[in-house]
Scaffold this motif. Structure first.
Motif, PDB file in Angstrom:
ATOM      1  N   SER A   1       0.821  -1.214   0.000  1.00 12.24           N
ATOM      2  CA  SER A   1       0.000   0.000   0.000  1.00 12.24           C
ATOM      3  C   SER A   1       0.853   1.262   0.000  1.00 12.24           C
ATOM      4  O   SER A   1       0.394   2.328  -0.423  1.00 12.24           O
ATOM      5  CB  SER A   1      -0.935   0.009   1.208  1.00 12.24           C
ATOM      6  OG  SER A   1      -1.882  -1.038   1.131  1.00 12.24           O
TER       7      SER A   1
ATOM      8  N   LYS B   1      -4.366   9.096  -1.033  1.00 11.10           N
ATOM      9  CA  LYS B   1      -5.813   9.358  -1.086  1.00 11.10           C
ATOM     10  C   LYS B   1      -6.625   8.071  -1.147  1.00 11.10           C
ATOM     11  O   LYS B   1      -7.837   8.089  -0.909  1.00 11.10           O
ATOM     12  CB  LYS B   1      -6.148  10.265  -2.270  1.00 11.10           C
ATOM     13  CG  LYS B   1      -5.865   9.671  -3.632  1.00 11.10           C
ATOM     14  CD  LYS B   1      -6.129  10.684  -4.740  1.00 11.10           C
ATOM     15  CE  LYS B   1      -5.777  10.135  -6.113  1.00 11.10           C
ATOM     16  NZ  LYS B   1      -5.956  11.183  -7.173  1.00 11.10           N
ATOM     17  N   THR B   2      -5.977   6.939  -1.451  1.00 11.40           N
ATOM     18  CA  THR B   2      -6.687   5.660  -1.468  1.00 11.40           C
ATOM     19  C   THR B   2      -6.688   4.990  -0.102  1.00 11.40           C
ATOM     20  O   THR B   2      -7.321   3.947   0.059  1.00 11.40           O
ATOM     21  CB  THR B   2      -6.043   4.699  -2.490  1.00 11.40           C
ATOM     22  OG1 THR B   2      -4.717   4.351  -2.055  1.00 11.40           O
ATOM     23  CG2 THR B   2      -5.960   5.336  -3.864  1.00 11.40           C
ATOM     24  N   TYR B   3      -5.994   5.568   0.885  1.00 13.50           N
ATOM     25  CA  TYR B   3      -5.863   4.963   2.206  1.00 13.50           C
ATOM     26  C   TYR B   3      -7.116   5.183   3.038  1.00 13.50           C
ATOM     27  O   TYR B   3      -7.774   6.227   2.929  1.00 13.50           O
ATOM     28  CB  TYR B   3      -4.690   5.575   2.967  1.00 13.50           C
ATOM     29  CG  TYR B   3      -3.308   5.181   2.494  1.00 13.50           C
ATOM     30  CD1 TYR B   3      -3.099   4.592   1.252  1.00 13.50           C
ATOM     31  CD2 TYR B   3      -2.196   5.424   3.292  1.00 13.50           C
ATOM     32  CE1 TYR B   3      -1.833   4.257   0.818  1.00 13.50           C
ATOM     33  CE2 TYR B   3      -0.915   5.089   2.880  1.00 13.50           C
ATOM     34  CZ  TYR B   3      -0.737   4.502   1.633  1.00 13.50           C
ATOM     35  OH  TYR B   3       0.519   4.178   1.210  1.00 13.50           O
TER      36      TYR B   3
END
Length: 216
Positions: free
Chosen positions: A115, A121-123
């Motif tokens: 990850s 911003k995808t976390y």
């Protein structure tokens, strides 16, 4: 040494002005671990952001004669379009740390795996907090600022975080906002009580906790 001189801070929301601090003057005692206790909305998180420089006071000034972390777990400074690794390298360079060493430390400690190669911003919120907490511990500071972050992650990660933080204590100090009296007793020896009626300093942490209990 951290000094607040006549610091005032207010927020506006939906046309309503909330005065959080009004002319606060206080010098944080040297070589002490300071707890910040108070009900929700009393200004604990605001005070930590002011001390760290993440926010500026409306009036007054803050003198910092020490290196301070950002509030542990605070992820508001991340660039969401950059990957976790890119954010780590940017922060490391900002603080003059070896970026490769910081990346290696964060990768191992955060347990975020692949990850770290994805845009932040995808976390999830928890992933961002893990990243911010791990980055904080990867860089040495005179003061670590903590805002309820000791509850991040599963039991294994929380235990590891507590151990890592305690390992910093021989060389660093803490300023910690928490609702956990066990954490306050374990890590702090004095503190500030923030309440709607005023702000008081207690030289003894048990006196602080007792005063906080009387607010309820």
């Amino acid at each position: 040494m951290i000094e607040l001189h006549a610091v005032s801070k207010a927020y506006f929301a939906k046309g309503i002005r909330k005065q959080v601090f009004d002319g606060l003057t206080f010098t944080f005692p040297a070589n002490r671990n300071v707890a910040l206790l108070g009900p929700n909305g009393a200004g604990k998180s605001t005070l930590l952001r002011l001390i760290s420089g993440a926010e500026s006071p409306d009036t007054g000034r803050i003198v910092r004669r020490a290196s301070l972390s950002w509030p542990l777990g605070f992820s508001g400074g991340f660039n969401g379009s950059m990957t976790g690794i890119e954010n780590i390298r940017f922060v490391a360079r900002t603080y003059g740390a070896d970026s490769d060493e910081v990346v290696d430390h964060v990768a191992e400690f955060s347990e975020l795996g692949t990850s770290l190669r994805l845009p932040v911003k995808t976390y999830s919120t928890g992933m961002r907090s893990r990243l911010a907490f791990s980055m904080s511990l990867a860089i040495n500071f005179d003061y670590y600022l903590i805002d309820e972050i000791l509850g991040v992650g599963d039991a294994s990660f929380r235990k590891k975080s507590n151990v890592a933080l305690r390992e910093k204590l021989p060389h660093s100090r803490l300023i910690m906002a928490s609702h956990s009296m066990s954490h306050v007793r374990e890590l702090c020896d004095c503190g500030l009580l923030l309440s709607p009626d005023g702000i008081w300093f207690f030289d003894n942490v048990e006196d602080l906790i007792n005063a906080y209990a009387r607010l309820h």
